[in-house]
Each structure stands twice: as C-alpha cells, then as structure tokens.
Design a protein around this motif. Structure first.
Motif, mmCIF file in Angstrom:
data_model
loop_
_atom_site.group_PDB
_atom_site.id
_atom_site.type_symbol
_atom_site.label_atom_id
_atom_site.label_comp_id
_atom_site.label_asym_id
_atom_site.label_seq_id
_atom_site.Cartn_x
_atom_site.Cartn_y
_atom_site.Cartn_z
ATOM 1 N N THR A 1 0.838 -1.206 0.000
ATOM 2 C CA THR A 1 0.000 0.000 0.000
ATOM 3 C C THR A 1 0.875 1.259 0.000
ATOM 4 O OG1 THR A 1 -1.622 -1.201 1.313
ATOM 5 C CG2 THR A 1 -1.841 1.183 1.279
ATOM 6 N N LEU A 2 1.902 1.219 0.834
ATOM 7 C CA LEU A 2 2.804 2.382 0.916
ATOM 8 C C LEU A 2 3.471 2.614 -0.445
ATOM 9 C CD1 LEU A 2 4.180 4.424 2.989
ATOM 10 C CD2 LEU A 2 6.094 2.825 3.006
ATOM 11 N N PHE A 3 3.915 1.510 -1.057
ATOM 12 C CA PHE A 3 4.632 1.629 -2.325
ATOM 13 C C PHE A 3 3.719 2.178 -3.417
ATOM 14 C CE2 PHE A 3 6.746 0.098 -6.187
ATOM 15 C CZ PHE A 3 8.029 0.557 -5.945
ATOM 16 N N SER A 4 2.496 1.660 -3.499
ATOM 17 C CA SER A 4 1.639 2.163 -4.585
ATOM 18 C C SER A 4 1.217 3.607 -4.327
ATOM 19 C CB SER A 4 0.443 1.249 -4.869
ATOM 20 O OG SER A 4 -0.147 0.872 -3.676
ATOM 21 N N SER A 5 1.023 3.978 -3.066
ATOM 22 C CA SER A 5 0.708 5.387 -2.784
ATOM 23 C C SER A 5 1.890 6.264 -3.156
ATOM 24 C CB SER A 5 0.407 5.600 -1.306
ATOM 25 O OG SER A 5 -0.580 4.723 -0.905
ATOM 26 N N MET A 6 3.062 5.750 -2.875
ATOM 27 C CA MET A 6 4.264 6.518 -3.213
ATOM 28 C C MET A 6 4.335 6.742 -4.725
ATOM 29 S SD MET A 6 8.161 5.261 -2.861
ATOM 30 C CE MET A 6 8.191 4.567 -4.494
ATOM 31 N N GLN A 7 4.083 5.684 -5.466
ATOM 32 C CA GLN A 7 4.144 5.813 -6.928
ATOM 33 C C GLN A 7 3.100 6.806 -7.442
ATOM 34 O OE1 GLN A 7 4.166 1.554 -8.016
ATOM 35 N NE2 GLN A 7 5.991 2.125 -9.170
ATOM 36 N N ARG A 8 1.935 6.770 -6.801
ATOM 37 C CA ARG A 8 0.869 7.668 -7.216
ATOM 38 C C ARG A 8 1.242 9.132 -6.921
ATOM 39 N NH1 ARG A 8 -3.152 8.733 -4.053
ATOM 40 N NH2 ARG A 8 -2.768 6.900 -2.776
ATOM 41 N N LEU A 9 1.908 9.346 -5.806
ATOM 42 C CA LEU A 9 2.192 10.732 -5.400
ATOM 43 C C LEU A 9 3.448 11.317 -6.048
ATOM 44 C CD1 LEU A 9 1.328 10.539 -1.596
ATOM 45 C CD2 LEU A 9 0.025 11.674 -3.391
ATOM 46 N N MET A 10 4.324 10.436 -6.528
ATOM 47 C CA MET A 10 5.536 10.962 -7.161
ATOM 48 C C MET A 10 5.116 11.627 -8.460
ATOM 49 S SD MET A 10 8.657 8.258 -6.610
ATOM 50 C CE MET A 10 7.959 6.995 -7.607
ATOM 51 N N SER A 11 5.498 12.866 -8.639
ATOM 52 C CA SER A 11 5.077 13.544 -9.859
ATOM 53 C C SER A 11 6.046 14.681 -10.147
ATOM 54 C CB SER A 11 3.676 14.110 -9.678
ATOM 55 O OG SER A 11 3.759 15.243 -8.840
ATOM 56 N N PRO A 12 5.978 15.193 -11.385
ATOM 57 C CA PRO A 12 6.779 16.377 -11.675
ATOM 58 C C PRO A 12 6.348 17.479 -10.714
ATOM 59 C CG PRO A 12 5.838 15.485 -13.673
ATOM 60 C CD PRO A 12 5.226 14.734 -12.540
ATOM 61 N N ASN A 13 7.320 18.239 -10.283
ATOM 62 C CA ASN A 13 7.043 19.371 -9.412
ATOM 63 C C ASN A 13 6.509 19.008 -8.022
ATOM 64 O OD1 ASN A 13 7.258 22.047 -8.907
ATOM 65 N ND2 ASN A 13 5.175 22.534 -9.562
ATOM 66 N N ALA A 14 6.858 17.819 -7.538
ATOM 67 C CA ALA A 14 6.489 17.499 -6.148
ATOM 68 C C ALA A 14 7.720 16.983 -5.405
ATOM 69 C CB ALA A 14 5.397 16.443 -6.117
ATOM 70 N N ILE A 15 7.791 17.367 -4.162
ATOM 71 C CA ILE A 15 8.807 16.769 -3.291
ATOM 72 C C ILE A 15 8.046 15.830 -2.376
ATOM 73 C CG2 ILE A 15 10.481 17.184 -1.450
ATOM 74 C CD1 ILE A 15 10.966 19.961 -2.588
ATOM 75 N N LEU A 16 8.379 14.564 -2.434
ATOM 76 C CA LEU A 16 7.647 13.582 -1.637
ATOM 77 C C LEU A 16 8.541 13.038 -0.520
ATOM 78 C CD1 LEU A 16 5.201 11.746 -1.126
ATOM 79 C CD2 LEU A 16 6.139 10.162 -2.837
ATOM 80 N N ILE A 17 8.048 13.181 0.708
ATOM 81 C CA ILE A 17 8.786 12.621 1.855
ATOM 82 C C ILE A 17 8.058 11.354 2.274
ATOM 83 C CG2 ILE A 17 9.577 13.044 4.224
ATOM 84 C CD1 ILE A 17 9.190 16.061 3.701
ATOM 85 N N VAL A 18 8.767 10.229 2.303
ATOM 86 C CA VAL A 18 8.131 8.983 2.748
ATOM 87 C C VAL A 18 8.640 8.657 4.153
ATOM 88 C CG1 VAL A 18 7.701 6.555 2.282
ATOM 89 C CG2 VAL A 18 7.885 8.162 0.388
#
Ligand SMILES: Nc1ncnc2c1ncn2[C@@H]1O[C@H](COP(=O)(O)OP(=O)(O)OP(=O)(O)O)[C@@H](O)[C@H]1O
Length: 306
Positions: free
Chosen positions: A84-101
């Motif tokens: 679940t964490l991995f797929s949410s991460m993939q969904r949230l990774m995008s151009p112009n976003a900084i994603l902290i996991v």
C-alpha cells in the motif's frame, strides 16, 4: 556518552527561510530509522523547512495511510502494508512534487525498489537516517500518547530486523544521518541534494558507489569487527590475540554474535557522521585503532544486557 536534552523540532530551520517557489524539483526523500526513533518528528521538521522553499511538498506515512501498528507483528499484514505504501508513493511521485516517505523503510530491498521507482521518473533522491539508541526508542515508545505505541515485542523485533542504510550504495545515497541528540538537521544540505543533486538515469544497475571510504571509516569498521571476533573466539575457548589496550567487563552469560553485530552497527553509525563530516566529537581526539577500540569497549560495556 553524553546525555542530550530533547531537541526542539523547530529550532533549526529558521535561518534558512526564504520564498523560492515554482521550481521544477522533483524528488523522493526516504526517511528511515528504528521504531519510535523520531522519524515523524524529523519528517515534519523537514517538511516545514521545505514548505518555505517549495509549493508542493507531500508527506506520506503509515499514519496518513491509516496503517496500524499491528501490521508489524504479522508478516503477511506487514507485506500488504508495504504494498500500500509503495503504490501510494508511486501515485504521489510527480513532476514538481517533493515527496517525503516517513515509514520504517527498514528493508534494504524495499529502499532499493523505492529508489528504482524514483529513477524511472528521473527524480532526485536522498535518504534520511534517524538514529536513536535502543534505550531511547523504548523510552519514547513507552511514553507516547499519540495512540501509535508498538508492543514491546514488536518494537524489539523491528530493531533486530532493521537493515541500516549505507552511503556506499546508490539507493541509500546521498545519505544524511541525524542523531537523536542533534539539535539541527542538515536542512540546507538536504535541500541542495534534492534541488541541485545529480538526477540518476534509470536502469543503470545497483553497483556500489565508487567513492572510497576514508581510512578512519575503514578503521572504525575493522577495529570494531576484530573486537567482536576476538570476543567470540575467547568465549568459544579459541583464545585470541588481545590487541586491545582496554579491558572489558563482560556480563556473566554467553554473548551472541547477532547482539554483538547489532551493537557494532550502532556504534559505527553513531561515530560515522563525525568522521564523514570531518568534525570531532567532544572527548575524542582522533580515530586510530587503539582509541576506537577503547571507545567500542566502553560502548559494549554500557550496552550489553546483564
Ligand atoms: N528528539 C526528541 N526529543 C524528545 N522526544 C522525542 C524526540 N523525537 C521523538 N520523540 C518522541 O518519541 C515518540 C515517537 O516519535 P516519532 O513519532 O517522531 O517517532 P517515529 O520514529 O516516527 O515513530 P514510528 O516508528 O511510530 O513511526 C513521540 O512521542 C515523540 O514525541
């Protein structure tokens, strides 16, 4: 070892506040560390800093996904939660976003998967290792009132299974180590890593970074390793060539290799930062074999359970 006072999470970023925005940074920041070591505390400290520099900073965590603590005592549930964490991460990774996991991220192979996913999207990456002593994590876990307490058994289990990140492998680097006692996080350096660092091309394999460790780091590793090998040899009746200038007071029981290895890893981790930054900790003069041996023996005496 010095006892540090609790840090104030907000004290370290004030001097860096500025209002840069609309940048095209895309990045993945992986936070990892022992259970209840302060990962979320550091992640929100980092987010607050990054929010002042970028307009799309996202924080993904077990908490934001409603993943309960109970999953960590059941391997199937834990695996599903990681999915679940991995797929949410993939969904949230995008151009112009900084994603902290912000999650345990304690399995090397999982961090590697995250790294590969980020590279596919040409994101910059970095890893933050939040380091706290076992005792400190137990204390913070026991005292927490946020409903996120681990059972004692799960806490011990997760600490045993923890696979430390290493700056020597691509998927963990650049690696920033933040000790529980650090008042400041290296916020500016993290910002530079995610805004100016190299974007690694996808699919170029998993070989170790070519940068050689300093002699001091190698000596630290080798000396600590030779001490635990020697201790095991002596205990098993093979004797040993005692090279240490310090004597060690051992508990009246058999020591196990995993516990010695775990203490060695922690010891190395705790001192690595000072060595890599070229700074010197209070009370230490340099990093020759004898001084390291002495420090490690003291560390073992303090941390071996009786
Ligand atoms: N540096 C600190 N000083 C004092 N207390 C702290 C510090 N860091 C964390 N704590 C306390 O420890 C507890 C756990 O902190 P936190 O949630 O940040 O850890 P975590 O590693 O994210 O935990 P988890 O593994 O549950 O996700 C909290 O109650 C927090 O207040």
């Amino acid at each position: 070892m010095a006892v540090a006072s609790p840090l104030s999470p907000w004290s370290s970023f004030r001097s860096f506040i500025c209002t840069t925005n609309n940048s095209d940074e895309m990045s993945l920041i992986t936070v990892t560390g022992y259970p209840a070591s302060g990962k979320s505390t550091r992640a929100s400290q980092l987010k607050a800093f990054l929010d002042s520099r970028h307009n799309n900073v996202l924080l993904l965590s077990d908490h934001s996904l409603n993943i309960s603590r109970d999953v960590y005592s059941d391997s199937r549930a834990e695996k599903a939660a990681r999915g679940t964490l991995f797929s949410s991460m993939q969904r949230l990774m995008s151009p112009n976003a900084i994603l902290i996991v912000d999650a345990p991220n304690y399995i090397k192979g999982f961090r590697y998967q995250m790294y590969c996913a980020a590279r596919e999207l040409k994101l910059r990456v970095c890893t933050i290792h939040v380091v706290a002593k076992d005792e400190q994590c137990r204390e913070w876990n026991a005292a927490r009132s946020d409903g996120e307490k681990y059972t004692n058994e799960t806490l011990e289990n997760l600490m045993q299974r923890y696979e430390e990140p290493s700056s020597m492998v691509r998927w963990d680097s650049p690696l920033f180590t933040v000790l529980w006692s650090d008042e400041q996080m290296p916020l500016q350096a993290i910002w530079e890593a995610i805004s100016e660092g190299t974007v690694k091309p996808p699919n170029s394999g998993t070989v170790a970074v070519s940068k050689a460790p300093s002699d001091a780091l190698l000596t630290l590793e080798k000396t600590a390793l030779s001490i635990i090998t020697e201790l095991m040899n002596i205990q098993d009746g093979y004797g040993g060539t005692v090279k240490l200038s310090a004597q060690i007071q051992l508990p009246p029981r058999r020591l196990t290799l995993p516990e010695l290895q775990r203490l060695k890893r922690q010891f190395v981790q705790v001192h690595k930062k000072a060595i890599t930054l070229g700074t010197v900790e209070k009370g230490s003069v340099d990093w020759d074999e004898n001084k390291i041996a002495h420090k490690f023996v003291v560390y073992l005496e303090e941390h071996l359970k009786h």
